[in-house]
Enzyme design. Structure first.
Site, PDB file in Angstrom:
ATOM      1  N   GLU A 149      -9.224   6.350  -6.148  1.00 55.69           N
ATOM      2  CA  GLU A 149     -10.015   5.364  -6.899  1.00 55.69           C
ATOM      3  C   GLU A 149     -11.494   5.460  -6.542  1.00 55.69           C
ATOM      4  O   GLU A 149     -11.864   6.055  -5.521  1.00 55.69           O
ATOM      5  CB  GLU A 149      -9.492   3.952  -6.654  1.00 55.69           C
ATOM      6  CG  GLU A 149      -9.557   3.528  -5.206  1.00 55.69           C
ATOM      7  CD  GLU A 149      -9.924   2.065  -5.035  1.00 55.69           C
ATOM      8  OE1 GLU A 149     -10.850   1.588  -5.711  1.00 55.69           O
ATOM      9  OE2 GLU A 149      -9.294   1.405  -4.190  1.00 55.69           O
ATOM     10  N   LYS A 194      -5.416  -6.061   1.084  1.00 56.55           N
ATOM     11  CA  LYS A 194      -6.541  -6.427   1.946  1.00 56.55           C
ATOM     12  C   LYS A 194      -6.235  -7.725   2.695  1.00 56.55           C
ATOM     13  O   LYS A 194      -5.717  -8.672   2.130  1.00 56.55           O
ATOM     14  CB  LYS A 194      -7.822  -6.521   1.121  1.00 56.55           C
ATOM     15  CG  LYS A 194      -8.371  -5.127   0.807  1.00 56.55           C
ATOM     16  CD  LYS A 194      -9.645  -5.152   0.020  1.00 56.55           C
ATOM     17  CE  LYS A 194      -9.385  -5.494  -1.411  1.00 56.55           C
ATOM     18  NZ  LYS A 194      -8.825  -4.377  -2.177  1.00 56.55           N
TER      19      LYS A 194
END
Ligand code: PSU
Ligand code: MN
Length: 300
Positions: A24, A158
Site C-alpha cells: 500500500e 493499529k
C-alpha cells in the site's frame, strides 16, 4: 483498462504465475515522516525482491491507477504535498478529477485483487476506533476485507484502535484471522495486543494450505488475515506505549481532528513523543510482514 497502468514486470509475473506482493502507499504518504518514508518504500520493494517475489506498490498518479510504481512514482507519493488519502470509495472521484493519491488498505486490497494479485503486505490494518460510540469511526478497511479475496499480512490492527471491538467486527464480517507463530493477536507496535486468536500457523506453506482449503470450499470472497507480530526485541516499550496513547487520544480530541486525519495524527503524535521509537517499531513490523508476504506468495 485505460484508467489502470500495470507495470510490465507485474503483468509478466502474473501471466507466468510467479509470486507478486502488493504494497500500500498510504503508509508512505501519510503514515511515515519524510524523508524516511521514501527510503522505507524503496527498502520494502527490495525486501519483496530478496524474497523471490515481484513488488507491486499501488497508488493513483494523475488520475490513473498504478499497479507497480517505479522509483519516480514512489518519490512522488513520498514527497508531493498534494497526495490525497484514498480509501476504496475515493478511487472513482480521484480518477475523474485527475488527482494523485495514496491508497489505504481498503483501496489497495480492492485494486490488488482486481489485478489478480493474491498477497498484500502492510503494517497495521484500520479498524474500530476507541471513540466509536461517539464518532462511529470504523475504518473502511474492514468492510472491504469482508468482500475481497486476498491474503493480507499485517501486524494486527493499529494499537490506537479498539482492538477487541475490531476483532469482534472481523468475526461478524466473516474475515479469517491466523496468528503467525502466535496464539495472541499482535498489537502493531507491540508483539501482543493481549487478545487471543483462534488459529495459529507456523509456516508459509501452512498459510497456503488454508488458502487452498478456502478455494476448494468455494468460501465467499473475503480476506484472510495473517497476523504476524513484531519481535519482542523490536517492539515499542509496552509501558511507554500505554502511557502515551492516552495523551495521543486526548490531543486528537482537543485539536478536533476528525475523519481521515485521525490515524495519521495519532501515528505522528506517537512518533514525536517517543523520539522515533514508535516509528522504528512500525518499520520493523512492516519489514517482517513484507518478508513473510513474499514467502507466502511463493508458497501459493
Ligand atoms: N499501517 C501503517 N501505517 C498506516 C496505515 C496502516 O503502519 O498509515 C494506513 C493504512 O493505509 C490503513 C489506514 O488503511 O492507515 C487506515 O486509515 P483509516 O483509519 O482512516 O481508515
Ligand atoms: Mn476513519
Amino acid at each position: 483498462m485505460p484508467l489502470t497502468e500495470v507495470a510490465p514486470e507485474v503483468t509478466e509475473a502474473l501471466a507466468a504465475r510467479r509470486p507478486v506482493v502488493a504494497l500500500e502507499s498510504t503508509i508512505i504518504a501519510h503514515g511515515l515522516p519524510r524523508p524516511r518514508n521514501l527510503s522505507v518504500a524503496v527498502e520494502l520493494e527490495g525486501l519483496v525482491r530478496s524474497g523471490g517475489a515481484v513488488p507491486a506498490t499501488i497508488a493513483v498518479l494523475d488520475g490513473r491507477v498504478h499497479i507497480g510504481l517505479g522509483r519516480d512514482g514512489l518519490a512522488r507519493i513520498a514527497e508531493d504535498d498534494g497526495v490525497r488519502k484514498l480509501g476504496r470509495r475515493d478511487l472513482a472521484p480521484a480518477l475523474a478529477a485527475g488527482v494523485s493519491g495514496a491508497t489505504t488498505v481498503s483501496a489497495t486490497a480492492f485494486l490488488a485483487a482486481r489485478a489478480g494479485i493474491r498477497v498484500f503486505a502492510t503494517g497495521g490494518l484500520g479498524g474500530v476506533h476507541r471513540a466509536w460510540t461517539l464518532t462511529q469511526d470504523e475504518s473502511a478497511d474492514l468492510r472491504v476485507l469482508a468482500e475481497t479475496r486476498i491474503t493480507v499480512v499485517c501486524a494486527g490492527v493499529k494499537s490506537i484502535l479498539d482492538v477487541p471491538a475490531t476483532l469482534q467486527r472481523l468475526e461478524t464480517l466473516g474475515v479469517g484471522v491466523l496468528g503467525y507463530g502466535t496464539d495472541r493477536f499482535p498489537g502493531f507496535y507491540l508483539t501482543s495486543s493481549g487478545e487471543p486468536v483462534e488459529w495459529t500457523v507456523h509456516s508459509p506453506d501452512a498459510v497456503a494450505e488454508v488458502v487452498r482449503a478456502r478455494d476448494e470450499l468455494g468460501a465467499p470472497d473475503s480476506a484472510l488475515i495473517v497476523a504476524n507480530p513484531v519481535s519482542e526485541a523490536e517492539q515499542l516499550d509496552p509501558a511507554l506505549h500505554d502511557r502515551l496513547l492516552g495523551e495521543a487520544l486526548a490531543a486528537c480530541a482537543e485539536h478536533g481532528v476528525e475523519g481521515q486525519a485521525v490515524t495519521p495524527f495519532l501515528l505522528d503524535f506517537l512518533t514525536r513523543r517517543t523520539a522515533g521509537a514508535s516509528l522504528e517499531a512500525n518499520v520493523a513490523a512492516v519489514r517482517g510482514n513484507v518478508r513473510l508476504a513474499a514467502r507466502i506468495a511463493a508458497a501459493l
